[in-house]
Scaffold this motif. Structure first.
Motif, PDB file in Angstrom:
ATOM      1  N   VAL A  66     -13.387 -52.753 -62.446  1.00 11.88           N
ATOM      2  CA  VAL A  66     -14.339 -52.064 -63.197  1.00 11.88           C
ATOM      3  C   VAL A  66     -14.693 -50.687 -62.727  1.00 11.88           C
ATOM      4  CG1 VAL A  66     -16.699 -52.223 -63.888  1.00 11.88           C
ATOM      5  CG2 VAL A  66     -15.625 -54.243 -63.708  1.00 11.88           C
ATOM      6  N   GLN A  67     -14.622 -49.712 -63.979  1.00  9.14           N
ATOM      7  CA  GLN A  67     -14.803 -48.193 -63.398  1.00  9.14           C
ATOM      8  C   GLN A  67     -15.579 -47.641 -64.566  1.00  9.14           C
ATOM      9  OE1 GLN A  67     -10.747 -46.113 -62.752  1.00  9.14           O
ATOM     10  NE2 GLN A  67     -10.204 -48.111 -63.630  1.00  9.14           N
ATOM     11  N   GLY A  68     -16.453 -46.638 -63.972  1.00 10.93           N
ATOM     12  CA  GLY A  68     -17.361 -45.763 -64.812  1.00 10.93           C
ATOM     13  C   GLY A  68     -16.776 -44.375 -64.984  1.00 10.93           C
ATOM     14  N   VAL A  69     -16.444 -44.108 -65.997  1.00  8.30           N
ATOM     15  CA  VAL A  69     -15.477 -42.660 -66.137  1.00  8.30           C
ATOM     16  C   VAL A  69     -16.515 -41.716 -66.834  1.00  8.30           C
ATOM     17  CG1 VAL A  69     -13.313 -41.868 -66.887  1.00  8.30           C
ATOM     18  CG2 VAL A  69     -13.090 -44.125 -66.197  1.00  8.30           C
ATOM     19  N   ARG A  70     -16.502 -40.692 -66.426  1.00  7.43           N
ATOM     20  CA  ARG A  70     -16.893 -39.453 -67.059  1.00  7.43           C
ATOM     21  C   ARG A  70     -15.859 -38.227 -67.294  1.00  7.43           C
ATOM     22  NH1 ARG A  70     -19.337 -43.493 -67.264  1.00  7.43           N
ATOM     23  NH2 ARG A  70     -21.257 -44.137 -66.553  1.00  7.43           N
ATOM     24  N   PRO A  71     -15.285 -38.162 -68.113  1.00  7.12           N
ATOM     25  CA  PRO A  71     -14.287 -37.230 -68.323  1.00  7.12           C
ATOM     26  C   PRO A  71     -14.499 -35.946 -69.050  1.00  7.12           C
ATOM     27  CG  PRO A  71     -14.132 -38.783 -70.040  1.00  7.12           C
ATOM     28  CD  PRO A  71     -15.327 -39.151 -69.361  1.00  7.12           C
ATOM     29  N   GLY A  72     -15.877 -35.535 -69.304  1.00  9.11           N
ATOM     30  CA  GLY A  72     -16.157 -34.635 -70.117  1.00  9.11           C
ATOM     31  C   GLY A  72     -16.125 -33.282 -69.033  1.00  9.11           C
ATOM     32  N   PHE A  73     -16.499 -32.023 -69.738  1.00 13.64           N
ATOM     33  CA  PHE A  73     -16.666 -30.910 -68.857  1.00 13.64           C
ATOM     34  C   PHE A  73     -18.041 -30.855 -68.165  1.00 13.64           C
ATOM     35  CE2 PHE A  73     -13.784 -28.130 -71.881  1.00 13.64           C
ATOM     36  CZ  PHE A  73     -12.656 -28.848 -71.463  1.00 13.64           C
ATOM     37  N   ARG A  74     -18.064 -30.385 -67.083  1.00 12.00           N
ATOM     38  CA  ARG A  74     -19.298 -30.307 -66.525  1.00 12.00           C
ATOM     39  C   ARG A  74     -20.053 -28.973 -66.814  1.00 12.00           C
ATOM     40  NH1 ARG A  74     -17.889 -29.487 -61.289  1.00 12.00           N
ATOM     41  NH2 ARG A  74     -20.326 -29.689 -60.569  1.00 12.00           N
ATOM     42  N   ASP A  75     -21.335 -28.779 -66.333  1.00 17.01           N
ATOM     43  CA  ASP A  75     -22.175 -27.541 -66.470  1.00 17.01           C
ATOM     44  C   ASP A  75     -22.658 -27.328 -67.921  1.00 17.01           C
ATOM     45  OD1 ASP A  75     -22.190 -27.530 -63.534  1.00 17.01           O
ATOM     46  OD2 ASP A  75     -20.362 -26.088 -63.602  1.00 17.01           O
ATOM     47  N   SER A  76     -22.551 -28.222 -68.541  1.00 13.56           N
ATOM     48  CA  SER A  76     -22.964 -27.860 -69.974  1.00 13.56           C
ATOM     49  C   SER A  76     -21.906 -26.805 -70.827  1.00 13.56           C
ATOM     50  CB  SER A  76     -24.247 -27.367 -70.250  1.00 13.56           C
ATOM     51  OG  SER A  76     -25.446 -28.434 -69.673  1.00 13.56           O
ATOM     52  N   TYR A  77     -20.596 -26.831 -70.207  1.00 14.09           N
ATOM     53  CA  TYR A  77     -19.774 -26.178 -71.066  1.00 14.09           C
ATOM     54  C   TYR A  77     -19.232 -26.727 -72.453  1.00 14.09           C
ATOM     55  CZ  TYR A  77     -19.041 -22.647 -67.408  1.00 14.09           C
ATOM     56  OH  TYR A  77     -18.994 -21.739 -66.061  1.00 14.09           O
ATOM     57  N   PHE A  78     -19.059 -25.943 -73.362  1.00 13.04           N
ATOM     58  CA  PHE A  78     -18.572 -26.642 -74.729  1.00 13.04           C
ATOM     59  C   PHE A  78     -17.470 -27.202 -74.410  1.00 13.04           C
ATOM     60  CE2 PHE A  78     -16.187 -26.057 -78.730  1.00 13.04           C
ATOM     61  CZ  PHE A  78     -16.742 -26.959 -79.313  1.00 13.04           C
ATOM     62  N   ASP A  79     -17.182 -28.360 -74.779  1.00 12.52           N
ATOM     63  CA  ASP A  79     -15.809 -29.382 -74.839  1.00 12.52           C
ATOM     64  C   ASP A  79     -15.365 -29.482 -76.074  1.00 12.52           C
ATOM     65  OD1 ASP A  79     -13.891 -30.798 -74.491  1.00 12.52           O
ATOM     66  OD2 ASP A  79     -14.924 -32.175 -73.152  1.00 12.52           O
ATOM     67  N   PRO A  80     -14.533 -28.868 -76.539  1.00 19.94           N
ATOM     68  CA  PRO A  80     -13.821 -29.019 -77.891  1.00 19.94           C
ATOM     69  C   PRO A  80     -12.918 -30.357 -78.281  1.00 19.94           C
ATOM     70  CG  PRO A  80     -12.370 -27.711 -76.404  1.00 19.94           C
ATOM     71  CD  PRO A  80     -13.536 -27.806 -76.109  1.00 19.94           C
ATOM     72  N   ARG A  81     -12.983 -31.119 -77.057  1.00 20.37           N
ATOM     73  CA  ARG A  81     -12.474 -32.558 -77.457  1.00 20.37           C
ATOM     74  C   ARG A  81     -13.503 -33.613 -76.758  1.00 20.37           C
ATOM     75  NH1 ARG A  81      -5.744 -32.037 -76.690  1.00 20.37           N
ATOM     76  NH2 ARG A  81      -5.419 -30.439 -78.255  1.00 20.37           N
ATOM     77  N   ARG A  82     -14.588 -33.178 -76.774  1.00 20.77           N
ATOM     78  CA  ARG A  82     -15.666 -34.209 -76.269  1.00 20.77           C
ATOM     79  C   ARG A  82     -15.454 -35.569 -77.090  1.00 20.77           C
ATOM     80  NH1 ARG A  82     -18.186 -36.058 -71.979  1.00 20.77           N
ATOM     81  NH2 ARG A  82     -20.096 -36.997 -72.380  1.00 20.77           N
ATOM     82  N   ALA A  83     -15.335 -35.594 -78.233  1.00 19.97           N
ATOM     83  CA  ALA A  83     -15.283 -36.626 -79.106  1.00 19.97           C
ATOM     84  C   ALA A  83     -14.324 -37.769 -78.541  1.00 19.97           C
ATOM     85  CB  ALA A  83     -15.091 -36.521 -80.659  1.00 19.97           C
ATOM     86  N   GLN A  84     -13.077 -36.976 -78.295  1.00 21.23           N
ATOM     87  CA  GLN A  84     -11.774 -37.971 -77.569  1.00 21.23           C
ATOM     88  C   GLN A  84     -12.133 -38.104 -76.119  1.00 21.23           C
ATOM     89  OE1 GLN A  84     -11.295 -35.131 -79.508  1.00 21.23           O
ATOM     90  NE2 GLN A  84     -11.023 -36.059 -81.511  1.00 21.23           N
ATOM     91  N   ASN A  85     -13.370 -37.887 -75.585  1.00 22.39           N
ATOM     92  CA  ASN A  85     -13.335 -38.030 -74.123  1.00 22.39           C
ATOM     93  C   ASN A  85     -14.772 -38.347 -73.870  1.00 22.39           C
ATOM     94  OD1 ASN A  85     -10.579 -37.092 -72.738  1.00 22.39           O
ATOM     95  ND2 ASN A  85     -11.203 -35.452 -74.209  1.00 22.39           N
ATOM     96  N   PRO A  86     -15.231 -39.354 -74.508  1.00 21.52           N
ATOM     97  CA  PRO A  86     -16.508 -39.824 -74.323  1.00 21.52           C
ATOM     98  C   PRO A  86     -16.793 -40.527 -72.767  1.00 21.52           C
ATOM     99  CG  PRO A  86     -15.455 -41.546 -75.717  1.00 21.52           C
ATOM    100  CD  PRO A  86     -14.435 -40.463 -75.472  1.00 21.52           C
ATOM    101  N   ASP A  87     -17.808 -40.858 -72.338  1.00 21.80           N
ATOM    102  CA  ASP A  87     -18.260 -41.551 -71.258  1.00 21.80           C
ATOM    103  C   ASP A  87     -18.107 -43.020 -71.493  1.00 21.80           C
ATOM    104  OD1 ASP A  87     -18.901 -39.051 -69.980  1.00 21.80           O
ATOM    105  OD2 ASP A  87     -20.991 -39.557 -69.926  1.00 21.80           O
ATOM    106  N   PHE A  88     -17.405 -43.686 -70.846  1.00 25.09           N
ATOM    107  CA  PHE A  88     -17.023 -45.240 -70.891  1.00 25.09           C
ATOM    108  C   PHE A  88     -16.952 -46.131 -69.663  1.00 25.09           C
ATOM    109  CE2 PHE A  88     -13.156 -43.187 -70.456  1.00 25.09           C
ATOM    110  CZ  PHE A  88     -12.038 -43.965 -69.880  1.00 25.09           C
ATOM    111  N   THR A  89     -16.968 -47.297 -69.726  1.00 24.40           N
ATOM    112  CA  THR A  89     -16.765 -48.204 -68.782  1.00 24.40           C
ATOM    113  C   THR A  89     -15.461 -48.878 -68.849  1.00 24.40           C
ATOM    114  OG1 THR A  89     -19.000 -48.595 -68.633  1.00 24.40           O
ATOM    115  CG2 THR A  89     -17.469 -50.181 -67.669  1.00 24.40           C
TER     116      THR A  89
END
Length: 335
Positions: A66-89
């Motif tokens: 079981v893994q908790g994955v947080r693949p988004g950019f840090r520090d509130s930078y705009f992530d152009p592919r945030r929709a393809q990289n959501p937080d998930f288990t």
């Protein structure tokens, strides 16, 4: 993410994420807790997970993770592919069959969940492990990732194949040198399942491990695909390749192993660091710093009667349990 990727060597419970065939190489009960933290704002891979495997005997082993994955950019930078990289288990299950000392095959299934809902159809891994006595081993794994995520943000289906050859020139685990390649094919979400229209190339990789007693020092170099971002809009400007390196240090004491390592090469400094702890029902080695003198003297002439004999046998038993750390000085004068 993790600093070192072992597809053909030691094997533990977390091998479920790399090559499920390696589950057969872990004896008895095995548990691994690992975490990775991206220190660069634009490097993905932050997360924490736990894995457990059990060698069932009769040539079978199974594992869960079981893994908790947080693949988004840090520090509130705009992530152009945030929709393809959501937080998930991520929930994983694997089954391996064969002898981990000779040959084994493995199957791994991975689900991506968000709030109890599946984001895509599960990834499927097929792994192979082949050992050539104590001097070499071959590991290979194929991962099929079906296309899904959400109707508005489709994710392309992918097929990745990784192969690795590990050499142990001394015939022991003291020195291990491994090299391999990773290939990927991608198909647009609109094409039929199993049809891959884009070949993403061949990416070489290599690693080395030095082990003595309960200490392990490992290094890895790999070529990876990266996206270059426009500094103003953060939109993907170009896709290219880069070289990434890692180093890790592990310390073992019987059933417990602690590991830490870091990645570098994609950003101006360190890309990220990882930590891991492993608990195993089989001993993994022992690190210790021997004393200058660690001896016990046994005077045979002082042994008299049944009680004296029992006391001496108890001292010998304690020395045997201490193993190679003990030195016995037997004084046989007058006996």
């Amino acid at each position: 993410e993790r600093p070192i990727h072992d597809y053909s060597g030691e094997g533990d419970a977390s091998s479920l994420e790399l090559n499920p065939a390696l589950l057969s190489a872990a004896k008895g009960l095995d548990a691994v807790f690992l975490g990775y933290r991206s220190t660069s704002a634009f490097t993905r891979g932050t997360g924490f997970g736990g894995f457990m495997s059990l060698n069932l005997g009769l040539g079978f082993a199974t594992g869960v993770g079981v893994q908790g994955v947080r693949p988004g950019f840090r520090d509130s930078y705009f992530d152009p592919r945030r929709a393809q990289n959501p937080d998930f288990t991520k929930v994983s299950w694997g089954l391996s069959g064969g002898d981990g000392k000779v040959a084994a095959m493995g199957l791994g299934i991975h689900w991506m969940l968000d709030g109890g809902q599946s984001l895509r159809r599960p990834d499927l891994d097929l792994g192979l492990l082949l050992r050539l006595r104590n001097y070499a081993s071959i590991g290979a794994v194929a991962r099929f990732g079906p296309a899904d995520l959400a109707p508005q943000t489709p994710l392309a289906q992918e097929l990745g194949v990784t192969g690795e050859l590990a050499l142990r020139p001394l015939g022991t685990r003291m020195l291990e040198i491994a090299g391999g390649v990773r290939t990927r094919w991608r198909g647009d979400a609109s094409v039929a399942a199993g049809e891959f229209t884009e070949f993403l190339g061949v990416l070489p990789r290599g690693r080395v491990a030095l082990r003595y007693q309960g200490i392990e020092l490992a290094g890895e170099v790999e070529q990876v695909r990266v996206n270059l971002l426009d500094p103003a809009s953060y939109q993907v400007r170009e896709q290219t390749k880069a070289v990434r390196g890692a180093v890790a240090l592990a310390v073992s004491w019987d059933m417990l192993t602690v590991r830490t390592g870091l990645h570098a090469g994609l950003s101006e400094g360190v890309d990220g660091f990882g930590i891991a702890a492993r608990f195993s029902s089989s001993r993994q080695g022992r690190v210790f710093w021997p004393r200058l003198v660690d001896a016990e003297r046994i005077d045979l002439s002082a042994v008299s009667g049944e009680r004296g004999l029992i006391r001496m046998l108890e001292r010998l038993d304690r020395a045997e349990q201490a193993g190679p750390r003990s030195i016995l000085l037997v004084d046989a004068r007058g006996a």
